[in-house]
Design an enzyme around this catalytic site. Structure first.
Site, PDB file in Angstrom:
ATOM      1  N   ASP A   8      11.213  11.297 -39.239  1.00  0.00           N
ATOM      2  CA  ASP A   8      12.624  11.234 -39.607  1.00  0.00           C
ATOM      3  C   ASP A   8      12.919  12.444 -40.505  1.00  0.00           C
ATOM      4  O   ASP A   8      12.004  13.034 -41.081  1.00  0.00           O
ATOM      5  CB  ASP A   8      12.873   9.917 -40.354  1.00  0.00           C
ATOM      6  CG  ASP A   8      14.249   9.841 -40.972  1.00  0.00           C
ATOM      7  OD1 ASP A   8      15.225  10.130 -40.260  1.00  0.00           O
ATOM      8  OD2 ASP A   8      14.342   9.510 -42.162  1.00  0.00           O
ATOM      9  N   LEU A   9      14.198  12.816 -40.619  1.00  0.00           N
ATOM     10  CA  LEU A   9      14.551  13.949 -41.481  1.00  0.00           C
ATOM     11  C   LEU A   9      14.963  13.503 -42.884  1.00  0.00           C
ATOM     12  O   LEU A   9      14.192  13.585 -43.819  1.00  0.00           O
ATOM     13  CB  LEU A   9      15.671  14.781 -40.839  1.00  0.00           C
ATOM     14  CG  LEU A   9      15.275  15.680 -39.663  1.00  0.00           C
ATOM     15  CD1 LEU A   9      16.486  16.441 -39.137  1.00  0.00           C
ATOM     16  CD2 LEU A   9      14.188  16.662 -40.068  1.00  0.00           C
ATOM     17  N   ASP A  10      16.189  13.018 -43.034  1.00  0.00           N
ATOM     18  CA  ASP A  10      16.722  12.672 -44.356  1.00  0.00           C
ATOM     19  C   ASP A  10      15.945  11.530 -45.001  1.00  0.00           C
ATOM     20  O   ASP A  10      15.750  10.479 -44.397  1.00  0.00           O
ATOM     21  CB  ASP A  10      18.196  12.293 -44.240  1.00  0.00           C
ATOM     22  CG  ASP A  10      19.042  13.467 -43.798  1.00  0.00           C
ATOM     23  OD1 ASP A  10      19.290  14.356 -44.623  1.00  0.00           O
ATOM     24  OD2 ASP A  10      19.421  13.501 -42.612  1.00  0.00           O
ATOM     25  N   LYS A 205      15.511   5.095 -31.917  1.00  0.00           N
ATOM     26  CA  LYS A 205      14.350   5.977 -31.992  1.00  0.00           C
ATOM     27  C   LYS A 205      13.142   5.418 -31.249  1.00  0.00           C
ATOM     28  O   LYS A 205      12.294   6.173 -30.770  1.00  0.00           O
ATOM     29  CB  LYS A 205      14.001   6.242 -33.459  1.00  0.00           C
ATOM     30  CG  LYS A 205      15.089   6.995 -34.217  1.00  0.00           C
ATOM     31  CD  LYS A 205      14.681   7.244 -35.659  1.00  0.00           C
ATOM     32  CE  LYS A 205      15.780   7.947 -36.439  1.00  0.00           C
ATOM     33  NZ  LYS A 205      15.371   8.236 -37.834  1.00  0.00           N
ATOM     34  N   SER A 229      14.332   4.302 -43.215  1.00  0.00           N
ATOM     35  CA  SER A 229      15.571   3.517 -43.142  1.00  0.00           C
ATOM     36  C   SER A 229      15.599   2.598 -41.920  1.00  0.00           C
ATOM     37  O   SER A 229      14.685   2.610 -41.082  1.00  0.00           O
ATOM     38  CB  SER A 229      16.791   4.444 -43.140  1.00  0.00           C
ATOM     39  OG  SER A 229      16.756   5.308 -42.024  1.00  0.00           O
ATOM     40  N   ASN A 231      17.224   2.638 -39.151  1.00  0.00           N
ATOM     41  CA  ASN A 231      17.170   3.180 -37.794  1.00  0.00           C
ATOM     42  C   ASN A 231      15.776   3.677 -37.417  1.00  0.00           C
ATOM     43  O   ASN A 231      15.557   4.152 -36.304  1.00  0.00           O
ATOM     44  CB  ASN A 231      18.228   4.270 -37.575  1.00  0.00           C
ATOM     45  CG  ASN A 231      17.946   5.554 -38.326  1.00  0.00           C
ATOM     46  OD1 ASN A 231      17.048   5.621 -39.167  1.00  0.00           O
ATOM     47  ND2 ASN A 231      18.727   6.581 -38.039  1.00  0.00           N
TER      48      ASN A 231
END
Length: 285
Positions: A8-10, A205, A229, A231
Site C-alpha cells: 500500500d502507499l499512504d 486489492k 487500512s 481497503n
C-alpha cells in the site's frame, strides 16, 4: 519464500511527508539484494496519475524495475508496465444507478462527493453534494483537476467515490445508510471519522492480487503484503503472508501474520527487515 511483495502507499510505503524515507529505501534495497528476483506490486486508493509517479520513483531506485504491476482507485483498475508505459489490464466502474443514489444521499446529508472519472486527462475528478465544500475543494485544492458533476460524466464512467463530512457523527450515520442501501452490491468502506469510500463490488486489492497472480502464474502462498487500512483487508485475506502497520484497524491486525510495533519513521522499514530475516527465502509449503 516469496516472489512478490504487495505494498500500500499512504500510511505504509510513504512517510507522513508522502515520500519514501531513507530507512525504507535502505530496507527495501537490502531485501532486493537478498532476493534479486523479488517483484513489488503497488496497491492503492490513489488515482493512476498519482500512483504512477510513485511507481516511477520506486523503479528509479534500482538498476532494473522492480514494479511490473500496480492497482489504483482501491482496486478498480489494474495496470501492467510494458515498455515503460502502463497498460490497462482490467477496470470496474460503478453502475450509474449506484452513482446517482450515492450523490442523492450525500447531498441530503450535506456531505461532499469526490468521484474519480475513468479518464486519462484532466479534469479526472467531479464534485457533487455540498456546494460550499465543493467550491473550496475545487478552488483551493484540486483546481483544474476537478469539475462539478453533470450527467455526461456517467458516460465516462466513475471508478470510485470518496465521501467527506465535517461531522464525524454524520459520517457514521451516512455510512450505515449507504451499507443498508447497497447491501453487498458495492464496497462501502469507512476510512476515518470523516471519510467513506465506495467502489464496485469486485474492485478491491484482493481481486487485483489474485488476478495478477493467475496472469503471471504465481502462487498466493508465495506472496506477502503490507497495509494499514480497511481497503487492505481483501488482499490480507488472499496473500499467505500479511503485515499490518502499527496504526491499522484492529480487525486488520487480527488476520495479519505480524504487526509493526513502531510508530516513528521506522514503522515500515521494521516490517521489511522482518520479512528479510524470516520469510524471504524460507522454503514454501
Amino acid at each position: 519464500m516469496i516472489d512478490l511483495l504487495g505494498l500500500d502507499l499512504d500510511g505504509t510505503l510513504l512517510s507522513k511527508t508522502k515520500k519514501i524515507n531513507n530507512p525504507s529505501k535502505l530496507a527495501l534495497t537490502n531485501l532486493i539484494a537478498k532476493k534479486p528476483s523479488l517483484k513489488v506490486m503497488i496497491l492503492t486508493g490513489r488515482s493512476v496519475f498519482s500512483t504512477l509517479k510513485h511507481v516511477e520513483k520506486l523503479n528509479s531506485l534500482f538498476k532494473k524495475p522492480i514494479v511490473d504491476y500496480f492497482c489504483c482507485y482501491g482496486g478498480a483498475k489494474l495496470y501492467q508496465i510494458e515498455a515503460n508505459k502502463p497498460q490497462e489490464r482490467y477496470k470496474f466502474c460503478l453502475e450509474n444507478s449506484v452513482v446517482e443514489t450515492t450523490f442523492s444521499i450525500i447531498k441530503k446529508h450535506r456531505g461532499l462527493c469526490l468521484a474519480y472519472l475513468d479518464s486519462y486527462v484532466s479534469p479526472y475528478l467531479c464534485l457533487a453534494g455540498n456546494k460550499l465544500l465543493g467550491w473550496f475543494t475545487k478552488y483551493f485544492w484540486y483546481r483544474k483537476r476537478c469539475v462539478f458533476f453533470n450527467q455526461n460524466h456517467l458516460k465516462q464512467g466513475i471508478l470510485k467515490i470518496s465521501v467527506y463530512f465535517l461531522s464525524a457523527k454524520r459520517c457514521k450515520k451516512v455510512y450505515e445508510i449507504l451499507k443498508n442501501t447497497f447491501q453487498e452490491k458495492v464496497n462501502v468502506l469507512s476510512f476515518s471519522n470523516n471519510l467513506i469510500e465506495i467502489t464496485h463490488h469486485d474492485a478491491n486489492k484482493g481481486y487485483a492480487i489474485e488476478y495478477m497472480a493467475k496472469r503471471e502464474q504465481l502462487s498466493l502462498n508465495r506472496i506477502a503484503v503490507i497495509g494499514d487500512s480497511w481497503n487492505d483487508y481483501a488482499m490480507f485475506k488472499k496473500a499467505k503472508y500479511s503485515f499490518a502497520m502499527s496504526k491499522s484497524p484492529s480487525q486488520l491486525k487480527l488476520i495479519a501474520t505480524n504487526t509493526s510495533n513502531k510508530t516513528n519513521r521506522y514503522r515500515f522499514s521494521t516490517l521489511l527487515n522482518l520479512i528479510s530475516e524470516t520469510i524471504i527465502n524460507q522454503k514454501a509449503d
